[in-house]
Design an enzyme around this catalytic site. Structure first.
Site, PDB file in Angstrom:
ATOM      1  N   LYS A  14     -62.844  33.394  35.008  1.00 16.52           N
ATOM      2  CA  LYS A  14     -63.771  34.403  34.457  1.00 16.52           C
ATOM      3  C   LYS A  14     -63.051  35.210  33.388  1.00 16.52           C
ATOM      4  CE  LYS A  14     -66.556  35.111  38.655  1.00 16.52           C
ATOM      5  NZ  LYS A  14     -67.998  35.214  38.428  1.00 16.52           N
ATOM      6  N   LYS A  72     -72.631  39.747  51.528  1.00 15.86           N
ATOM      7  CA  LYS A  72     -73.923  39.212  51.086  1.00 15.86           C
ATOM      8  C   LYS A  72     -75.000  40.232  51.475  1.00 15.86           C
ATOM      9  CE  LYS A  72     -72.446  34.792  50.378  1.00 15.86           C
ATOM     10  NZ  LYS A  72     -72.356  34.215  49.037  1.00 15.86           N
ATOM     11  N   HIS A 129     -60.679  34.791  45.943  1.00 14.84           N
ATOM     12  CA  HIS A 129     -61.077  35.536  44.745  1.00 14.84           C
ATOM     13  C   HIS A 129     -60.507  36.966  44.746  1.00 14.84           C
ATOM     14  CE1 HIS A 129     -63.611  32.135  44.387  1.00 14.84           C
ATOM     15  NE2 HIS A 129     -64.710  32.618  44.920  1.00 14.84           N
ATOM     16  N   LYS A 176     -62.082  24.676  46.057  1.00 13.00           N
ATOM     17  CA  LYS A 176     -61.811  25.506  47.211  1.00 13.00           C
ATOM     18  C   LYS A 176     -62.811  25.177  48.312  1.00 13.00           C
ATOM     19  CE  LYS A 176     -63.797  29.837  47.673  1.00 13.00           C
ATOM     20  NZ  LYS A 176     -65.245  29.834  47.787  1.00 13.00           N
ATOM     21  N   HIS A 221     -62.511  29.683  40.964  1.00 15.09           N
ATOM     22  CA  HIS A 221     -63.288  29.866  39.725  1.00 15.09           C
ATOM     23  C   HIS A 221     -63.211  31.304  39.210  1.00 15.09           C
ATOM     24  CE1 HIS A 221     -66.548  31.568  42.166  1.00 15.09           C
ATOM     25  NE2 HIS A 221     -67.070  31.999  41.055  1.00 15.09           N
ATOM     26  N   ASP A 277     -64.317  32.927  52.409  1.00  9.34           N
ATOM     27  CA  ASP A 277     -65.107  32.506  51.253  1.00  9.34           C
ATOM     28  C   ASP A 277     -64.681  33.238  49.985  1.00  9.34           C
ATOM     29  OD1 ASP A 277     -67.197  31.063  49.993  1.00  9.34           O
ATOM     30  OD2 ASP A 277     -68.545  32.779  50.143  1.00  9.34           O
ATOM     31  N   GLU A 311     -72.957  40.879  46.748  1.00  5.89           N
ATOM     32  CA  GLU A 311     -74.054  40.055  46.248  1.00  5.89           C
ATOM     33  C   GLU A 311     -75.351  40.544  46.849  1.00  5.89           C
ATOM     34  OE1 GLU A 311     -72.036  35.772  45.404  1.00  5.89           O
ATOM     35  OE2 GLU A 311     -72.111  36.424  47.475  1.00  5.89           O
ATOM     36  N   LYS A 364     -75.626  43.213  42.970  1.00  2.00           N
ATOM     37  CA  LYS A 364     -74.583  42.212  42.699  1.00  2.00           C
ATOM     38  C   LYS A 364     -73.564  42.900  41.815  1.00  2.00           C
ATOM     39  CE  LYS A 364     -73.606  37.567  40.899  1.00  2.00           C
ATOM     40  NZ  LYS A 364     -72.425  37.264  41.706  1.00  2.00           N
TER      41      LYS A 364
END
Ligand code: BG6
Length: 467
Positions: free
Chosen positions: A180, A324, A238, A146, A176, A233, A214, A329
């Site tokens: 998970k 961010k 995701h 990606k 990704h 992002d 995060e 997190k």
């Protein structure tokens, strides 16, 4: 194909060729994943690394050892020597046809190569074109990192370029998050239990919230991140993929690609997002990050409300926030149920709604927030039902290990298809066209206060469930 493999799997790879083997992603993730696959006995083919750097096989092996030491710790020597023996290196410029001839020689007559492109996106079609010209793509699969495009139009254009050489089934787009285990657990929890399905709809659910937070900044990824921002992002890919699993219809048992089909149906039912229901933030200090453009208006926080026009979800708001430099997190999604009425018990208070949370990070699990009587008092208090997914700590396959392992084994359902990629870009496209202002927020907070206005009147953002 190995004996007994389900017939929808493709042939297993007889070589893995990694373009961009000297890069950052390989250093942080790929060698770790390959090492873990080797340790688990799941690697059987040679691995050819390709990059521009003036390296040879020995230099690549040294780099592999350093990368594994940095990401896993001191390697087991037996495992490492087996992995090292698979590695060879081809140096080359991706714009030079000769590079692909040398790659062809290094493939050694393999019939089912998997090419993994962990290279800057502008090089995807150059490399795929080079492979095609060299006659290396006939039975190949190509794994693409990606981001797949930076908006709907560029995703379509990139796909059109790749499809000059490849069929859709040959393109394995990585997200990704889909590798998970706790993300896969969502489908299991929803559908291998029969108690959730009857209440998993607009009759019972008041709204859904998702947080991907995060507690660190952009660090050394300024150049990449400044061009991308939180929406591209993590939300377009995701977050929407996870929502797809949370909200899709049940997969059907007689079709191997049912989950991807059901997610696609769900994405198609999502309305294009409304820029008025979108808040962007930027943490104070982002402009000082190396390689971030002066005065950049890239968002490091995004919050948005989405709607799904189908029988199950019409009228149920889906709130997503991602950022961010947040206080923790945490990555989780929560369905908030409708409130019970006031009953005159518990001091006459209106009970809080039940909430079902799927936690992806930090410790995978799921929690049903219930309420029970407080001992000795006429009051209620939380009484949670919790399930932690981690069965053998450290032994679950990690996302890249799972996805690379699947690519090599010829299993493709965890890769995203172009139809879904285009639908998710369609949903967020109005927010890219009309992003609105970026509002500052202090690090270690939940973004600009305007993000709270988004949910006002319906809910408040829930505090993440932390261990
Ligand atoms: C990546 C993003 O895709 O996902 C990163 O580019 C983000 O910015 C990361 O940090 C989050 O994933 P994980 O698995 O590290 O929580």
């Amino acid at each position: 194909m190995s004996k007994g493999a389900p017939k929808h799997d493709a042939a297993a790879a007889d070589v893995l060729a990694i373009f961009g083997i000297s890069g950052d992603l390989a250093k942080k993730m790929t060698f770790r994943a390959l090492y873990r696959l080797e340790a688990a006995g799941k690697l059987e083919c040679p691995i050819v690394g390709v990059a521009i750097d003036d390296w040879d096989d020995e230099r690549l092996r040294r780099h592999a050892r350093e990368s594994i030491a940095g990401s896993v710790g001191d390697p087991d020597e037996d495992v490492f020597s087996r992995l090292a023996a698979r590695l060879s290196y081809v140096q080359g410029d991706y714009t030079d046809a000769d590079t692909f001839k040398r790659v062809g020689v290094a493939l050694g007559g393999a019939e089912h190569p998997v090419f993994y492109l962990e290279i800057p996106p502008f090089l995807f079609s150059t490399v795929v074109g080079g492979l095609g010209q060299a006659g290396l793509t006939e039975n190949a699969h190509v794994v693409i990192e990606k981001p797949f495009g930076h908006d709907l139009e560029s995703a379509r254009a990139l796909n059109a370029e790749l499809c000059v050489v490849l069929e859709e089934e040959q393109i394995l787009r990585i997200d990704h998050y889909l590798g998970k285990e706790p993300v896969m657990d969502i489908t299991y929890l929803r559908f291998v239990n029969s108690i959730l399905e009857p209440v998993w709809n607009r009759e019972h659910v008041s709204h859904v919230q998702m947080t991907i937070a995060e507690d660190f900044g952009v660090d050394d990824r300024g150049r990449f991140y400044d061009a991308v921002g939180a929406m591209r992002d993590v939300i377009q890919n995701h977050a929407l993929q996870v929502l797809g699993l949370v909200a899709m219809e049940p997969p059907t048992g007689n079709h191997h690609d049912s989950i991807r089909d059901k997610k696609l149906e769900l994405f198609k039912a999502m309305r294009a997002a409304d820029p008025k229901r979108y808040v962007r933030g930027q943490y104070e200090g982002f402009l000082d990050v190396k390689d971030v453009a002066p005065g950049s208006t890239t968002e490091t926080f995004a919050a948005v409300e989405l709607e799904i026009d189908n029988w199950r979800w019409s009228g149920v708001p889906f709130f997503i926030r991602a950022g961010k430099c947040m206080p923790s997190k945490s990555s989780e999604v929560t369905a908030v149920f409708r409130r019970p009425p006031q009953l005159g018990i518990g001091h006459g208070k209106t009970p809080e709604p039940n909430k079902m949370t799927f936690r992806i990070e930090p410790v995978p699990g799921s929690r049903m927030r219930m309420y029970a009587k407080k001992a000795g008092e006429e009051a209620f208090e939380p009484a949670d039902l919790e399930v932690l997914f981690e069965k053998v700590p450290g032994e679950d396959p990690e996302p890249y290990e799972r996805l690379l392992g699947d690519a090599i084994a010829g299993r493709h359902p965890l890769f995203t298809r172009q139809d879904a990629v285009e639908e998710t870009w369609r949903v967020v496209q109005p927010l890219l066209d009309e992003p609105g202002p970026v509002l500052p927020y202090a690090p270690d907070t939940w973004g600009p206060k305007e993000a709270n206005d988004l949910t006002r009147g319906i809910a408040q953002w829930s505090e993440p469930w932390l261990p």
